[in-house]
Design an enzyme around this catalytic site. Structure first.
Site, PDB file in Angstrom:
ATOM      1  N   ARG A 142     -17.042   6.212   6.982  1.00 44.10           N
ATOM      2  CA  ARG A 142     -15.873   5.878   6.174  1.00 44.10           C
ATOM      3  C   ARG A 142     -15.261   7.111   5.501  1.00 44.10           C
ATOM      4  O   ARG A 142     -14.046   7.203   5.333  1.00 44.10           O
ATOM      5  CB  ARG A 142     -16.252   4.807   5.153  1.00 44.10           C
ATOM      6  CG  ARG A 142     -16.250   3.440   5.789  1.00 44.10           C
ATOM      7  CD  ARG A 142     -17.213   2.447   5.216  1.00 44.10           C
ATOM      8  NE  ARG A 142     -17.205   1.245   6.040  1.00 44.10           N
ATOM      9  CZ  ARG A 142     -17.870   1.131   7.181  1.00 44.10           C
ATOM     10  NH1 ARG A 142     -18.597   2.133   7.648  1.00 44.10           N
ATOM     11  NH2 ARG A 142     -17.811   0.005   7.885  1.00 44.10           N
ATOM     12  N   ASP A 161      -2.384 -12.726 -11.330  1.00 49.42           N
ATOM     13  CA  ASP A 161      -2.486 -11.499 -10.540  1.00 49.42           C
ATOM     14  C   ASP A 161      -1.279 -10.623 -10.860  1.00 49.42           C
ATOM     15  O   ASP A 161      -0.229 -11.128 -11.270  1.00 49.42           O
ATOM     16  CB  ASP A 161      -2.505 -11.832  -9.038  1.00 49.42           C
ATOM     17  CG  ASP A 161      -3.159 -10.739  -8.218  1.00 49.42           C
ATOM     18  OD1 ASP A 161      -4.309 -10.926  -7.781  1.00 49.42           O
ATOM     19  OD2 ASP A 161      -2.517  -9.686  -8.021  1.00 49.42           O
TER      20      ASP A 161
END
Lengths: 286, 206
Positions: free
Chosen positions: A41, A149
């Site tokens: 990664r 959110d």
């Protein structure tokens, strides 16, 4: 035993240097067993950012240039959300948290639960479904579930209540049959009753002026967001969450997160199914 | 359908900020002071009031809110306000100050050279941790200079530990010189060896 497949750009010292930084910054722990996983990664992120060396990438990460910390964390975490994710916390909600919250209060007062950030709604709707399916007292209380959110597009999707098959993968078939209707294109829509039982609102957790109007809650689910914040924002968000909890109210974080690393305001509560944090009962701060 | 209901209309009573945070920060009740400290953090003239309150506040949670407010302001004035706490005998106060400075590294940057030559080695040691939050070039320059003059082995160890994360290969000569000066401190020698390996590993390859 030699490294099975050493990758260019990340040697042992660099790996350890990275791991120590990531632990201090996010609380995420990568052991030697995860080295290959980490290397892959990091190399992906080096390629994405055009970093020619680990040193230049690490400098970018440490200074959070162009929000690299968020990109880095995203590379290691499950970004997709789905129903009944981290089910053990839902179990804890009905086994312990609501028992505590309803112990000495009048049923005339609603139980308020906040899912923040709620993304496209899977979490607050999961709470609603879980309570309906697993909490015998669900009919005896008024329960208010709110999802919030910062992303208003996500909130629009949440209000639609339409999900793909992967989002439903952890739900028992009987629950799907009871609360969802299949659509023509392989998607499923939540029943109108459930969609109507959850409210949605925009919020920025580091802005008290935005959290305060939401009132106070019995339980807040705030999973996998504080990990992205820098130290100052994380502390401010923790204070805002504290302020929006009722005394004795609980906050549930993601499994890699610890409120003890962020703020001294909360008590740690260890229950059989989860570790959660509580605003002290006798405390009237805020 | 069980009793899961839509959020009521009108919405629930919100949480009100204090009407006068400048008065509230001196209130007898800690809850009032906590709320006032949070409100002052958003007030243009709040830093002075927070700095003043910090010098007399005894409640840990109120102090935490003051530190958070000062680091959110992230000005030289707010960084200066927390400096006296670095010298405190109270560990929570020292830690709070350290965390606050780490959260506003660029505001603290002009103050760091002086702190790194402070007569108190504990202040120098804690300041090394603030340096950790700086960009690599700044961190390296400050800690290399410290290593070349520092007389306390524990302060050197703190600087070496920070350099192993925040430094680059330009720190290697200073690390070697430090190891030579403290040849009778094996733990420091080991820390320097580890740091040097890491910095060397990230040096540009020929």
């Amino acid at each position: 035993m030699p490294d099975p497949d050493p990758l260019p750009g990340l040697n042992e010292d660099e790996f350890r240097r990275l791991c120590e930084f990531v632990y201090r910054r996010t609380g995420m722990v990568f052991t030697e067993a995860k080295r290959y996983f980490v290397q892959r990664r990091v190399i992906d992120r080096m390629a994405a950012t055009g970093a020619a060396t680990f040193a230049s990438y690490f400098a970018r990460l440490r200074t959070d240039l162009d929000g690299e910390v968020e990109h880095f964390i995203n590379a290691f975490t499950v970004n997709e959300t789905y129903f009944y994710r981290e089910e053990h916390q839902l179990q804890c909600l009905t086994t312990d948290l609501l028992r505590e919250r309803t112990r000495r209060r009048s049923p005339s007062l609603p139980i308020r639960i906040w899912s923040v950030p709620c993304s496209t709604g899977e979490e607050p709707f999961s709470i609603a479904l879980w309570l309906l399916e697993n909490w015998p007292q669900v009919d005896a209380w008024d329960i208010e579930i709110l999802g919030s959110d910062i992303d208003t597009r996500a909130l629009e999707a949440a209000r639609e209540g339409v999900y793909g098959k992967r989002a439903l993968m952890r739900l028992p078939p009987a629950v799907i049959a009871r609360y969802f209707e299949p659509l023509a294109d392989g998607e499923w829509r939540l029943s109108e009753d459930i969609r109507g039982s959850v409210g949605f609102s925009p919020v920025n957790l580091v802005e008290a002026a935005q959290t305060r109007p939401h009132g106070r809650f019995d339980v807040i689910f705030c999973r996998n967001v504080l990990i992205y914040f820098d130290d100052a924002s994380r502390r401010t968000a923790a204070e805002n969450l504290y302020e929006t909890l009722l005394p004795g109210g609980y906050i549930c974080l993601g499994h890699t997160e610890s409120m003890s690393r962020i703020s001294p305001l909360f008590e740690v509560c260890r229950y059989a199914d989860a570790i959660v944090y509580r605003r002290p009962l006798e405390d009237a701060h805020g | 359908m069980p009793l899961i209901r839509k959020p009521p209309s009108p919405p629930p009573t919100g949480v009100d900020p204090p009407a006068d945070p400048f008065a509230g920060i001196a209130a007898a009740d800690a809850a009032d002071r906590w709320a006032a400290a949070r409100a002052l953090a958003d007030h243009p003239a709040g830093v002075l009031a927070l700095a003043d309150a910090l010098s007399r506040e005894t409640d840990v949670r109120v102090r935490e809110a003051i530190f958070a407010g000062l680091s959110r302001a992230a000005t030289r004035q707010s960084a200066e306000a927390v400096l006296p706490c670095l010298r405190s005998d109270d560990a929570s106060l020292r830690t709070g100050a350290l965390d606050a400075l780490r959260a506003m590294p660029m505001a603290a940057l002009p103050l760091l050279p002086q702190l790194l030559i402070d007569p108190d080695p504990d202040v120098r040691l804690l300041t090394c941790e603030v340096v950790r939050a700086l960009p690599p070039a700044d961190a390296c320059a400050l800690l290399v200079a410290l290593l070349d003059r520092e007389t306390e082995v524990n302060v050197c160890a703190a600087a070496v530990e920070v350099l192993s994360e925040a430094g680059d290969a330009s720190a290697l000569p200073a690390l070697r010189r430090c190891a030579e000066r403290f040849a009778d401190a094996p733990f420091l020698g080991f820390a320097i060896k580890v740091a040097a390996q890491r910095l060397q590993a990230s040096a540009p390859r020929a």
